[in-house]
Scaffold this motif. Structure first.
Motif, PDB file in Angstrom:
ATOM      1  N   THR A 114      -7.952   2.783   2.128  1.00  0.00           N
ATOM      2  CA  THR A 114      -7.482   4.263   1.816  1.00  0.00           C
ATOM      3  C   THR A 114      -6.761   4.170   0.317  1.00  0.00           C
ATOM      4  O   THR A 114      -7.078   5.411  -0.252  1.00  0.00           O
ATOM      5  N   ILE A 115      -6.509   3.264  -0.054  1.00  0.00           N
ATOM      6  CA  ILE A 115      -6.218   3.160  -1.607  1.00  0.00           C
ATOM      7  C   ILE A 115      -7.196   3.358  -2.444  1.00  0.00           C
ATOM      8  O   ILE A 115      -7.420   4.088  -3.387  1.00  0.00           O
ATOM      9  N   PHE A 125       0.995  -1.308  -0.131  1.00  0.00           N
ATOM     10  CA  PHE A 125       0.251   0.102   0.012  1.00  0.00           C
ATOM     11  C   PHE A 125       0.950   1.226   0.110  1.00  0.00           C
ATOM     12  O   PHE A 125       0.511   2.174  -0.577  1.00  0.00           O
ATOM     13  N   GLN A 126       2.043   1.347   0.491  1.00  0.00           N
ATOM     14  CA  GLN A 126       2.768   2.419   0.577  1.00  0.00           C
ATOM     15  C   GLN A 126       3.245   2.766  -0.844  1.00  0.00           C
ATOM     16  O   GLN A 126       3.519   3.998  -1.293  1.00  0.00           O
ATOM     17  N   ASN A 149      -6.886  -2.424   0.695  1.00  0.00           N
ATOM     18  CA  ASN A 149      -6.768  -1.196   1.583  1.00  0.00           C
ATOM     19  C   ASN A 149      -7.730  -0.218   1.019  1.00  0.00           C
ATOM     20  O   ASN A 149      -7.623   0.438   0.064  1.00  0.00           O
ATOM     21  N   LEU A 169      -8.392   6.934  -2.424  1.00  0.00           N
ATOM     22  CA  LEU A 169      -7.558   7.628  -3.403  1.00  0.00           C
ATOM     23  C   LEU A 169      -7.749   7.666  -5.126  1.00  0.00           C
ATOM     24  O   LEU A 169      -7.822   8.437  -5.742  1.00  0.00           O
ATOM     25  N   LEU A 223      -0.265   7.489  -6.174  1.00  0.00           N
ATOM     26  CA  LEU A 223      -1.449   8.149  -6.322  1.00  0.00           C
ATOM     27  C   LEU A 223      -1.212   9.546  -5.721  1.00  0.00           C
ATOM     28  O   LEU A 223      -2.008  10.556  -6.216  1.00  0.00           O
ATOM     29  N   TYR A 224      -0.231  10.166  -5.080  1.00  0.00           N
ATOM     30  CA  TYR A 224       0.014  11.256  -4.529  1.00  0.00           C
ATOM     31  C   TYR A 224       0.280  12.249  -5.762  1.00  0.00           C
ATOM     32  O   TYR A 224       0.596  13.398  -5.557  1.00  0.00           O
ATOM     33  N   GLU A 250       0.270   4.222  -2.547  1.00  0.00           N
ATOM     34  CA  GLU A 250      -0.064   5.669  -2.042  1.00  0.00           C
ATOM     35  C   GLU A 250       0.564   6.637  -2.604  1.00  0.00           C
ATOM     36  O   GLU A 250       0.303   7.782  -3.109  1.00  0.00           O
ATOM     37  N   ARG A 251       2.159   6.280  -2.713  1.00  0.00           N
ATOM     38  CA  ARG A 251       3.022   7.258  -2.962  1.00  0.00           C
ATOM     39  C   ARG A 251       2.830   7.617  -4.656  1.00  0.00           C
ATOM     40  O   ARG A 251       2.808   8.751  -4.975  1.00  0.00           O
TER      41      ARG A 251
END
Length: 478
Positions: A409-410, A364-365, A407, A413, A371-372, A368-369
């Motif tokens: 959160t993902i 997920f990290q 996840n 996003l 998608l930022y 997430e990075r």
């Protein structure tokens, strides 16, 4: 004839006895508290450390001679690793080094030509040494987080020696034209080899010292860059461990910042053949911040280098190293922050194919990075300008993640990114949605047809051996 031969043999025997060296006398106990300083030929091991008068108590006319004597005296090297070191001599030398440092810092006009060779001898005697072998960071049992650095035992003296030499280099009275006779390539190479020290305190002072030498001595600049390249190439392609990569890159960051535009071909070659391949080693995490700074400096100097830089980084993109992938995503974003729109269009396809894979990562990290990127205003303006090329590349991965990622959160996003794309080009978004759903239905039909085919084969084989029937059923279910 026989007499002549006998006389010749006796003469040779007599000469051999005369040339045989006498047995050496046993070492005195006085030398027990000293150590050799690696491969330095300037260490003094056979003298006791005697206290000399202070500069304040010496007439001005005699201070230059006292200065030289103190420098020569501090070439005596003590062994801090002995069970019973010479604490009195160690303390006297530390006090003398502090006195030298204060004398150079607080007085003008105290540097004369003889100081340069004696200062270099002082540094060589105390610092230049054989370093212990560096741990192989590629071994499976190596854990960089658990390994403590090997601090230099003689640091109380070594620190003062480095600070004294730095003060000489930074002194207003320092004359590079005079010192260059003594500060030669051999000395610089000795300094650069010390960057392999495991003590981070030593590497930090060496970094400042080497940069001062680079700034003061124009004739040594090409030599320093060449040897840094050589060390990097051995580190990359021969897997030779080296502790000072981050410090060298920090020095190079300042050097690159001063490159004139347009860049020389030598500097471009260094970027493409040395800096870009530094993304390859597994232990890149130890120096990535300094490496990324150097890369961004080149992009700012010459925007036409953006395409080969991004393609070079993508070439070394990791497949199973999530922390490294997160770092590279951050570096790519730094480059995109300053990219020219004309250069952005050249890297859209490979760049966003990579982003689609990163967004789809189960880690997920990493996802997430990636998608930022859609939170960056400048990158969003570039994406909006080229949405017809980017959306078809990203849509399948984004749509699949919105339905299947573990996840939440993902997933949230991804929904925001899909919403942004829909607002950019609703017609293309609807077409891609229909196309994706049709493709998925086509895949499901193919799967059903495959299962039906295996079912028919299973029925035809029902009259065959039960063993054959079992194999076919297993293949059909697979």
């Amino acid at each position: 004839m026989t007499n002549v031969i006998m006389m010749t043999i006796l003469r040779r025997t007599r000469n051999r006895k005369q040339s045989t060296p006498l047995p050496s006398s046993p070492k005195s106990k006085k030398n027990k508290g000293k150590r050799t300083s690696g491969n330095s030929s300037h260490s003094i091991l056979s003298q006791e450390f005697c206290v000399l008068p202070s500069f304040k108590d010496t007439p001005v006319g005699e201070r230059n001679d006292l200065f030289l004597k103190k420098l020569q005296q501090c070439c005596i090297v003590f062994d801090f690793t002995l069970p019973n070191p010479d604490n009195k001599g160690i303390e006297q030398k530390r006090a003398t080094l502090n006195e030298l440092l204060d004398y150079v810092s607080n007085n003008n006009g105290v540097i004369f030509e003889q100081i340069y060779p004696e200062s270099i001898k002082l540094l060589q005697a105390n610092a230049v040494r054989c370093l212990p072998p560096t741990l192989d960071e590629d071994k499976e049992d190596f854990d960089n987080d658990e390994e403590e650095p090997n601090y230099e035992p003689s640091w109380p003296h070594l620190q003062l020696v480095y600070e004294y030499f730095l003060r000489i280099l930074e002194c207003p009275d320092f004359q590079p034209s005079v010192c260059k006779k003594y500060c030669d390539q051999k000395f610089v190479l000795q300094i650069m080899n010390l960057f392999n020290s495991e003590d981070p305190r030593e590497r930090d002072l060496l970094k400042t010292m080497l940069y001062r030498i680079y700034a003061k001595f124009l004739g040594l600049r090409a030599f320093i860059r060449k040897n840094i390249n050589f060390i990097f190439l051995r580190y990359i392609f021969e897997n030779e461990p080296f502790n000072g990569v981050a410090e060298f890159l920090e020095i190079l960051g300042s050097i690159i910042n001063g490159f004139a535009v347009p860049l020389k071909q030598e500097h471009k070659h260094f970027l493409l053949k040395v800096l870009i391949p530094l993304h390859k080693p597994r232990q890149m995490t130890l120096y990535h911040a300094q490496l990324a700074y150097c890369i961004v400096q080149f992009v700012e100097k010459d925007s036409t280098l953006t395409e080969p830089i991004i393609l070079g980084i993508l070439k070394y993109w990791p497949k199973t190293n999530s922390p490294k992938e997160v770092m590279l995503l951050g570096e790519i974003e730094e480059i995109l922050d300053i990219i020219e729109p004309s250069q952005f269009s050249k890297v859209i396809k490979p760049l966003f194919k990579m982003l689609a894979r990163s967004v789809s990562s189960p880690q997920f990290q990493v996802a997430e990075r990636a998608l930022y990127y859609w939170n960056n205003e400048y990158i969003m303006s570039l994406i909006e300008e080229h949405n017809q090329e980017i959306l078809p590349i990203m849509f399948p991965a984004l749509y699949k993640i919105s339905k299947e990622h573990w996840n939440q959160t993902i997933v949230a996003l991804v929904y925001n990114v899909l919403k942004t794309f829909m607002e950019m080009n609703s017609q293309l978004f609807d077409d891609l949605t229909l196309s994706y759903k049709a493709e998925r239905q086509k895949e499901r039909r193919k799967e059903v047809q495959r299962l039906e085919a295996w079912s028919k084969i299973s029925k035809r084989a029902s009259d065959q051996s039960p063993y054959v029937t079992t194999i076919i059923e297993k293949q059909g279910n697979g």
